[in-house]
Design a protein around this motif. Structure first.
Motif, mmCIF file in Angstrom:
data_model
loop_
_atom_site.group_PDB
_atom_site.id
_atom_site.type_symbol
_atom_site.label_atom_id
_atom_site.label_comp_id
_atom_site.label_asym_id
_atom_site.label_seq_id
_atom_site.Cartn_x
_atom_site.Cartn_y
_atom_site.Cartn_z
ATOM 1 N N GLN A 107 25.426 23.762 44.193
ATOM 2 C CA GLN A 107 25.329 25.217 44.098
ATOM 3 C C GLN A 107 26.697 25.874 44.249
ATOM 4 O OE1 GLN A 107 22.399 26.605 46.942
ATOM 5 N NE2 GLN A 107 20.915 26.922 45.284
ATOM 6 N N ARG A 108 27.493 25.370 45.198
ATOM 7 C CA ARG A 108 28.834 25.913 45.401
ATOM 8 C C ARG A 108 29.718 25.670 44.177
ATOM 9 N NH1 ARG A 108 29.238 23.932 49.845
ATOM 10 N NH2 ARG A 108 30.302 21.970 49.355
ATOM 11 N N THR A 109 29.604 24.476 43.580
ATOM 12 C CA THR A 109 30.385 24.175 42.371
ATOM 13 C C THR A 109 29.974 25.069 41.216
ATOM 14 O OG1 THR A 109 30.565 21.871 43.097
ATOM 15 C CG2 THR A 109 31.038 22.340 40.784
ATOM 16 N N GLN A 110 28.689 25.303 41.084
ATOM 17 C CA GLN A 110 28.213 26.172 40.014
ATOM 18 C C GLN A 110 28.754 27.587 40.190
ATOM 19 O OE1 GLN A 110 23.972 26.436 39.761
ATOM 20 N NE2 GLN A 110 23.980 27.595 37.858
ATOM 21 N N ARG A 111 28.740 28.084 41.420
ATOM 22 C CA ARG A 111 29.279 29.422 41.660
ATOM 23 C C ARG A 111 30.788 29.458 41.387
ATOM 24 N NH1 ARG A 111 25.571 29.132 46.078
ATOM 25 N NH2 ARG A 111 27.237 28.417 47.452
ATOM 26 N N ASN A 112 31.486 28.381 41.723
ATOM 27 C CA ASN A 112 32.925 28.331 41.451
ATOM 28 C C ASN A 112 33.204 28.324 39.950
ATOM 29 O OD1 ASN A 112 33.473 28.244 44.184
ATOM 30 N ND2 ASN A 112 33.520 26.016 44.275
ATOM 31 N N LEU A 113 32.356 27.597 39.182
ATOM 32 C CA LEU A 113 32.535 27.571 37.725
ATOM 33 C C LEU A 113 32.285 28.936 37.102
ATOM 34 C CD1 LEU A 113 30.858 24.160 36.843
ATOM 35 C CD2 LEU A 113 33.290 24.699 36.782
ATOM 36 N N GLY A 119 37.738 32.257 46.960
ATOM 37 C CA GLY A 119 38.670 32.506 48.056
ATOM 38 C C GLY A 119 38.891 31.309 48.972
ATOM 39 N N PRO A 120 37.835 30.610 49.404
ATOM 40 C CA PRO A 120 38.047 29.477 50.329
ATOM 41 C C PRO A 120 38.716 28.260 49.702
ATOM 42 C CG PRO A 120 35.800 30.331 50.491
ATOM 43 C CD PRO A 120 36.406 30.932 49.280
ATOM 44 N N ASP A 127 43.247 23.695 41.068
ATOM 45 C CA ASP A 127 43.750 22.900 39.938
ATOM 46 C C ASP A 127 42.660 21.997 39.370
ATOM 47 O OD1 ASP A 127 46.222 24.067 40.142
ATOM 48 O OD2 ASP A 127 47.062 22.474 41.423
ATOM 49 N N GLN A 128 41.901 21.367 40.260
ATOM 50 C CA GLN A 128 40.815 20.504 39.801
ATOM 51 C C GLN A 128 39.759 21.304 39.044
ATOM 52 O OE1 GLN A 128 38.944 18.378 42.981
ATOM 53 N NE2 GLN A 128 37.542 17.230 41.635
ATOM 54 N N LEU A 129 39.453 22.498 39.541
ATOM 55 C CA LEU A 129 38.491 23.359 38.860
ATOM 56 C C LEU A 129 39.014 23.795 37.496
ATOM 57 C CD1 LEU A 129 35.808 24.931 39.016
ATOM 58 C CD2 LEU A 129 37.071 26.797 40.105
#
Length: 238
Positions: A107-113, A119-120, A127-129
């Motif tokens: 879920q956190r990865t999906q929100r980051n994408l 921010g965190p 860079d990985q994202l």
């Protein structure tokens, strides 16, 4: 003046329902904590939201130990159909914790994408994202290009089929035109064959040339008569 009595029924408004859930959940967790501190009680609280999100509180060292204690007190003298040992229960709980952590990470990865909660993240994670997004973008562009190439190939095949059909129709049209011309020529030849004997008959009945010329009556040539009368001398005048 005190509050009126609240009717206990499902809140239909979604926003009001979420707000009420958050308030009462926090209040229930607070009451459980206060009960464990004030009365030195071992309290375990498990709450699942309507979306399946877990909220839990345990005053002891481990929720698993509290659950084992509850199981022993509730089903100690009874035979359970499953009769699962404590180690299997512990393994299931550990598997549950792993799945929960993985679910939250996804879920956190999906929100980051989607560009949320960045921010965190530190520079390495950013860079990985970024590389992950670039790889996904390249794959999307590749699939899009391949789809366009496939569509172009299909259109070219349809165009070739239409050209072949047009050529076949053109050949058929030429054959039809040739047949029409042949029928027309055959009709002209038959017309000429029927008209030739009539011309021969006309030549057969042409007037004969005998050399004898009929003279018109005197009334038809009055000037000629006058001229002959002018140059004629009667015999009695000689």
């Amino acid at each position: 003046m005190g509050r009126g009595r609240v009717e206990l029924k499902r809140i239909e408004n979604k926003i009001n329902r979420q707000v009420t859930f958050a308030k009462r959940r926090n209040g229930l967790l607070k009451k459980a904590y206060e009960l464990s501190v004030l009365c030195d009680a071992e309290v375990a609280l498990i709450i699942f939201s309507n979306r399946g999100k877990l909220y839990e509180f345990c005053s002891g060292t481990s929720m698993l130990k509290t659950l084992e204690r509850y199981q022993k007190c509730s089903y100690g003298g009874l035979e359970i159909e499953d009769n699962k040992p404590a180690r299997e229960l512990e393994a299931n709980y550990r598997e549950y914790l792993k799945l929960k952590a993985r679910y939250e990470a996804l879920q956190r990865t999906q929100r980051n994408l989607l560009g949320e909660e960045l921010g965190p993240l530190n520079v390495k994670e950013l860079d990985q994202l970024e590389r992950q997004l670039e790889g996904s973008l390249k794959q999307i562009r590749s699939i899009k290009t391949q789809s366009m190439v496939d569509q172009l190939t299909d259109l070219q095949c349809k165009e070739q089929a239409l050209i072949e059909a047009n050529r076949a129709l053109r050949i058929e049209l030429d054959e039809i035109s040739r047949d029409i011309q042949l029928h027309h020529w055959a009709g002209n030849e038959q017309t000429a064959a029927f008209g030739q004997p009539h011309a021969q008959c006309q030549g057969f009945f042409e007037p004969l040339q005998t050399g004898y010329q009929l003279e018109a009556p005197e009334e038809m040539n009055p000037p000629a008569r006058h001229s002959q009368a002018a140059g004629f001398i009667p015999g009695w005048m000689l």
